[in-house]
Design a protein around this motif. Structure first.
Motif, mmCIF file in Angstrom:
data_model
loop_
_atom_site.group_PDB
_atom_site.id
_atom_site.type_symbol
_atom_site.label_atom_id
_atom_site.label_comp_id
_atom_site.label_asym_id
_atom_site.label_seq_id
_atom_site.Cartn_x
_atom_site.Cartn_y
_atom_site.Cartn_z
ATOM 1 N N THR A 183 48.737 41.518 24.399
ATOM 2 C CA THR A 183 48.175 42.491 25.558
ATOM 3 C C THR A 183 46.848 43.118 25.056
ATOM 4 O O THR A 183 46.895 43.738 23.932
ATOM 5 N N VAL A 184 45.729 43.147 25.549
ATOM 6 C CA VAL A 184 44.668 43.674 25.130
ATOM 7 C C VAL A 184 44.342 44.801 26.079
ATOM 8 O O VAL A 184 44.479 44.945 27.240
ATOM 9 N N ALA A 208 45.869 36.134 27.388
ATOM 10 C CA ALA A 208 46.272 37.388 27.095
ATOM 11 C C ALA A 208 46.186 38.073 28.551
ATOM 12 O O ALA A 208 45.466 37.934 29.269
ATOM 13 N N SER A 209 47.175 39.302 28.379
ATOM 14 C CA SER A 209 47.355 40.117 29.585
ATOM 15 C C SER A 209 46.121 41.134 29.059
ATOM 16 O O SER A 209 45.818 41.503 27.928
ATOM 17 N N THR A 210 45.279 41.571 29.946
ATOM 18 C CA THR A 210 44.008 42.362 29.791
ATOM 19 C C THR A 210 44.157 43.616 30.693
ATOM 20 O O THR A 210 44.273 43.618 31.722
ATOM 21 N N ILE A 211 44.102 44.970 30.009
ATOM 22 C CA ILE A 211 44.011 46.173 30.539
ATOM 23 C C ILE A 211 42.830 46.876 30.125
ATOM 24 O O ILE A 211 42.488 46.841 28.828
ATOM 25 N N ILE A 226 44.063 44.355 34.575
ATOM 26 C CA ILE A 226 44.821 45.398 35.326
ATOM 27 C C ILE A 226 43.848 46.810 34.936
ATOM 28 O O ILE A 226 43.567 46.896 33.844
ATOM 29 N N LEU A 227 43.267 47.080 35.958
ATOM 30 C CA LEU A 227 42.371 48.356 35.828
ATOM 31 C C LEU A 227 42.958 49.624 35.740
ATOM 32 O O LEU A 227 43.765 49.649 36.882
ATOM 33 N N VAL A 228 42.644 50.587 34.843
ATOM 34 C CA VAL A 228 43.127 51.944 34.920
ATOM 35 C C VAL A 228 41.915 52.677 35.012
ATOM 36 O O VAL A 228 40.907 52.861 34.233
ATOM 37 N N PRO A 229 41.568 52.965 36.415
ATOM 38 C CA PRO A 229 40.408 53.711 36.485
ATOM 39 C C PRO A 229 40.262 55.038 35.802
ATOM 40 O O PRO A 229 41.077 55.520 35.714
#
Length: 293
Positions: A183-184, A208-211, A226-229
């Motif tokens: 996970t990045v 990879a999962s990307t945040i 996945i965006l965490v604004p």
């Protein structure tokens, strides 16, 4: 000829060491940058007391083909750094000015984060982190690299294998070695830092999962899964104050960390106990102190 990137710095050099005519022109321009960015060649020559051909040669000395390109570059410099050329007063007066300026900025940044944070996205990111075999944290520059390093400090004590990188080349290399169990997490306030965008794109290509913790609608926001604004603005007028945005960014890291700890479950408590036990046997034993110093 090496391109002139900073036209203001070059103007100051000419004002100090240029020919007599060039010094007069540089002084005229620096004395009224707004006028110079809009003036015709006739008006600029008249105000400086030089000929129009002298203005043209002066523009070429600054790396511009003529007055139009010179004014364009000057306008660009004003748009980017004008606030540093015409600073306003730094907040309240008196002995508490510095204390209040820093505290007020930090409080405002945290309150802005509180109002804009998306709990569902934070929870979704935490689930990916809790299920990862390895975690890569990317940040660049000041606040974002601090956030990446802080995420490493928060998550390793939960038992996650995490490494933080602020170097763009290493970000690309580690992203290239990532896979479905990686996970990045990438931090960027602007969302326009090219090496981080590239690294996230590469990691996602390899499964990879990307945040991404960044501005919505930015290139990095589009690159991530996945965006965490993150929408905490700056007060550009207070030039000497370090950016209070980093307080909000660290707050976002803490939100991710506690959500990840809860996703992992009670097993993390034993790791935290071990760390506390180990640290306190090697220094002043005060259970009220945080884990670490």
């Amino acid at each position: 000829m090496v391109p002139i990137i900073d036209v203001i710095a070059r103007l100051r050099e000419i004002e100090a060491d240029g020919s007599r005519a060039d010094r007069r022109l540089a002084t005229t321009v620096l004395g009224d940058l707004d006028f110079a960015s809009k003036a015709s060649i006739v008006d600029l020559a008249a105000r400086a007391g030089v000929s129009e051909p002298t203005v043209t040669r002066f523009c070429r000395t600054l790396g511009a083909d003529g007055i139009r390109e010179f004014k364009f570059r000057l306008a660009q410099a004003l748009a980017v750094g004008g606030v540093f050329l015409n600073p306003r007063a730094e907040g309240t007066e008196g002995r508490r000015r510095i204390v209040d300026t820093i505290a007020d900025g930090a409080i405002l940044a945290i309150e802005t984060l509180r109002a804009s944070a998306d709990p569902e996205r934070i929870e979704a990111a935490a689930q990916r982190l809790a299920g990862a075999r390895s975690v890569l944290a990317f940040g660049s520059g000041g606040s974002s690299s601090i956030a990446a390093s802080e995420l490493q400090h928060r998550l390793f004590r939960l038992g996650l294998a995490i490494a933080a990188y602020s170097d763009g080349e290493l970000q690309r290399m580690t992203a290239s070695a990532a896979g479905p169990e990686t996970t990045v997490v990438a931090f960027s306030i602007s969302g326009h830092v090219r090496p981080i965008i590239d690294a996230v794109t590469i990691a996602r290509q390899y499964g990879a999962s990307t945040i991404v913790v960044t501005a919505p609608g930015s290139p990095l926001a589009d690159a991530g899964e996945i965006l965490v604004p993150f929408l905490v603005g700056e007060d550009e007028g207070l030039l000497l104050r370090p950016s209070p945005t980093r307080y909000a960014l660290i707050g976002c890291v803490d939100m991710l960390a506690i959500a990840t700890a809860e996703a992992l479950g009670p097993q993390v408590l034993e790791r935290l106990r071990r760390i506390k036990q180990s640290i306190n046997t090697l220094k002043h034993n005060d259970p009220r102190l945080p884990i670490g110093d």
